[in-house]
Design a protein around this motif. Structure first.
Motif, short mmCIF file in Angstrom:
data_model
loop_
_atom_site.label_atom_id
_atom_site.label_comp_id
_atom_site.label_asym_id
_atom_site.label_seq_id
_atom_site.Cartn_x
_atom_site.Cartn_y
_atom_site.Cartn_z
N GLN A 252 -9.83 3.03 -15.03
CA GLN A 252 -10.75 4.01 -14.46
C GLN A 252 -11.24 3.48 -13.11
O GLN A 252 -11.74 2.37 -13.02
N VAL A 253 -11.08 4.30 -12.07
CA VAL A 253 -11.54 3.97 -10.72
C VAL A 253 -12.90 4.64 -10.52
O VAL A 253 -13.00 5.87 -10.58
N SER A 254 -13.95 3.85 -10.33
CA SER A 254 -15.32 4.36 -10.27
C SER A 254 -15.86 4.30 -8.85
O SER A 254 -15.89 3.24 -8.23
N GLY A 255 -16.29 5.47 -8.31
CA GLY A 255 -16.84 5.55 -6.96
C GLY A 255 -18.36 5.55 -6.96
O GLY A 255 -18.99 6.12 -7.86
N HIS A 256 -18.96 4.91 -5.93
CA HIS A 256 -20.41 4.79 -5.84
C HIS A 256 -20.85 4.94 -4.38
O HIS A 256 -20.06 4.75 -3.45
N THR A 257 -22.15 5.27 -4.17
CA THR A 257 -22.73 5.40 -2.83
C THR A 257 -24.06 4.65 -2.77
O THR A 257 -24.58 4.21 -3.79
N ASP A 258 -24.61 4.56 -1.55
CA ASP A 258 -26.00 4.09 -1.42
C ASP A 258 -26.92 5.28 -1.67
O ASP A 258 -26.48 6.35 -2.10
N ASN A 259 -28.21 5.14 -1.39
CA ASN A 259 -29.17 6.19 -1.73
C ASN A 259 -29.56 7.08 -0.55
O ASN A 259 -30.55 7.81 -0.62
N VAL A 260 -28.79 7.04 0.54
CA VAL A 260 -29.11 7.86 1.71
C VAL A 260 -28.52 9.25 1.51
O VAL A 260 -27.32 9.40 1.28
N GLY A 261 -29.35 10.29 1.61
CA GLY A 261 -28.87 11.66 1.51
C GLY A 261 -29.13 12.29 0.15
O GLY A 261 -29.53 11.63 -0.81
N PRO A 262 -28.89 13.62 0.03
CA PRO A 262 -29.14 14.35 -1.21
C PRO A 262 -28.25 13.87 -2.36
O PRO A 262 -27.13 13.40 -2.14
N ASP A 263 -28.72 14.07 -3.61
CA ASP A 263 -27.97 13.66 -4.79
C ASP A 263 -26.60 14.33 -4.85
O ASP A 263 -25.59 13.68 -5.10
N ALA A 264 -26.60 15.67 -4.65
CA ALA A 264 -25.34 16.41 -4.78
C ALA A 264 -24.31 15.95 -3.75
O ALA A 264 -23.12 15.83 -4.04
N TYR A 265 -24.76 15.69 -2.52
CA TYR A 265 -23.85 15.22 -1.48
C TYR A 265 -23.26 13.86 -1.84
O TYR A 265 -22.06 13.62 -1.70
N ASN A 266 -24.10 12.93 -2.33
CA ASN A 266 -23.61 11.60 -2.71
C ASN A 266 -22.67 11.66 -3.90
O ASN A 266 -21.73 10.86 -4.00
N GLN A 267 -22.91 12.60 -4.82
CA GLN A 267 -22.00 12.76 -5.95
C GLN A 267 -20.59 13.11 -5.46
O GLN A 267 -19.59 12.53 -5.90
N LYS A 268 -20.53 14.08 -4.52
CA LYS A 268 -19.22 14.47 -3.99
C LYS A 268 -18.57 13.33 -3.20
O LYS A 268 -17.37 13.11 -3.30
N LEU A 269 -19.38 12.61 -2.42
CA LEU A 269 -18.84 11.51 -1.62
C LEU A 269 -18.29 10.41 -2.51
O LEU A 269 -17.21 9.84 -2.23
N SER A 270 -18.99 10.08 -3.61
CA SER A 270 -18.49 9.02 -4.50
C SER A 270 -17.17 9.44 -5.16
O SER A 270 -16.29 8.61 -5.36
N GLN A 271 -17.04 10.75 -5.49
CA GLN A 271 -15.79 11.21 -6.08
C GLN A 271 -14.65 11.12 -5.07
O GLN A 271 -13.52 10.73 -5.42
N LYS A 272 -14.94 11.45 -3.80
CA LYS A 272 -13.90 11.34 -2.76
C LYS A 272 -13.45 9.88 -2.60
O LYS A 272 -12.26 9.61 -2.38
N ARG A 273 -14.37 8.94 -2.68
CA ARG A 273 -14.00 7.53 -2.56
C ARG A 273 -13.12 7.08 -3.71
O ARG A 273 -12.13 6.37 -3.52
#
Length: 326
Positions: A252-273
């Motif tokens: 399983q490849v797990s994507g993560h972000t920092d806490n800058v920006g809205p929750d929904a935007y970071n969710q999409k960004l982590s999936q793209k990573r």
């Protein structure tokens, strides 16, 4: 109560409202906003340019389309000096529709709008008139909303009002601060927890325990990016070579972000990573059905997001593979 005090209370209420968990973007949301505008009066010759504070409330018919009721107070307009420099007051009531570009959860959402409004302004006494003059306007405009959080936004835009009585235009430059309530499109369901690994098969006491080998991957990303950097290709290839050596393994490849920006935007960004790392693994020869990519947004930090170094550590993709040594 003076209008400026009313607007101050409204803005304070907008900021305080962001603490309620029922707030969200998307279809079904209600947006309330306080705004301030600078007006250039061209539909009446004897009026100087003025300032117009106001409020609006809107309802999202879809994730992108809202219908808005607006009210603005023409409080600071004056007539020209040669007509006595008279203070002019007025009111504008409008019905507009806005179309928002981008997706729910994006930090920036440009929009275009159109609608109709009715305005009334006190007449210039020096011109020989008294009372108020009422007029109907067609309105068009454009701008952008910046979502500071999932629920609190700032707006900057411009509008043009076409006066049907005489075919002339007024223009406004606007800034606003608002919140949204009750929508569901801006909330993304949390990623499912990974399934627990099956317990190893029991081994007879007389048999030696098999040796377990393991490879781990930790790929870092630049701020607001989902592109695997060249200096990480070697690490990804090492994981791919390991999986090709042990063809029954999955990961399983797990994507993560920092806490800058809205929750929904970071969710999409982590999936793209996570998807970006999966694509490199597939390119290196691992079958796609052996890889699951999951984005966890900003929910699983490994370092303190209060520092730049900590945020850099949290912008990552992780994976691990275990196998019995051959």
């Amino acid at each position: 109560m003076k209008l400026k005090n009313t607007l101050g209370l409204a803005i304070g209420s907008l900021i305080a409202a962001t603490s309620f968990g029922a707030l969200a973007q998307g279809q079904g949301a209600v947006e309330g906003e306080a705004f301030w505008g600078k007006t250039w009066n061209h539909s009446v010759d004897s009026y100087q340019n003025g300032r117009t504070p106001g409020v609006s409330i809107g309802y999202f018919l879809t994730d992108d389309v809202s219908v808005n009721l607006t009210y603005r107070k023409d409080e600071y307009t004056r007539s020209d000096a040669d007509t006595g420099n008279q203070r002019i007051r007025g009111d504008h009531f409008g019905l507009k529709s806005q179309y928002h570009f981008g997706q729910v959860g994006d930090m920036f959402r440009p929009y275009v709008e159109g609608g109709v409004s009715h305005g009334s302004m006190s007449n210039v006494v020096a011109d020989g008139h008294t009372g108020r003059d009422g007029s109907t306007y067609l309105t068009t405009g454009a701008g952008v909303k910046m979502y500071i959080t999932d629920n609190l936004y700032a707006r900057a835009g411009g509008e043009a009002d076409y006066k049907l009585d005489n075919g002339r235009w007024d223009y406004q430059a606007l800034i606003g601060l608002g919140v949204n309530f009750g929508g569901s499109g801006g909330k993304v369901a949390p990623a499912p927890a990974p399934a627990p690994e099956p317990a190893p098969a029991p081994v007879a006491e007389s048999a030696p325990a098999p040796e377990v080998v393991k490879v781990q991957l930790d790929v870092k990303f630049d701020f607001n990016k989902a592109v695997v950097k060249p200096n990480s290709y070697g690490d990804v290839k090492s994981l791919a070579d390991f999986m090709k050596q042990y063809p029954k393994t999955t990961t399983q490849v797990s994507g993560h972000t920092d806490n800058v920006g809205p929750d929904a935007y970071n969710q999409k960004l982590s999936q793209k990573r996570a998807d970006a790392v999966k694509q490199v693994l597939v390119k290196d020869g691992v079958r796609a059905d052996r890889i699951t990519s999951v984005g966890y947004g900003k929910t699983r930090p490994v370092a303190d997001n209060a520092t730049e170094a900590g945020r850099a550590m949290n912008r990552r993709v992780e994976a691990s593979v275990e196998a019995q040594a051959q």
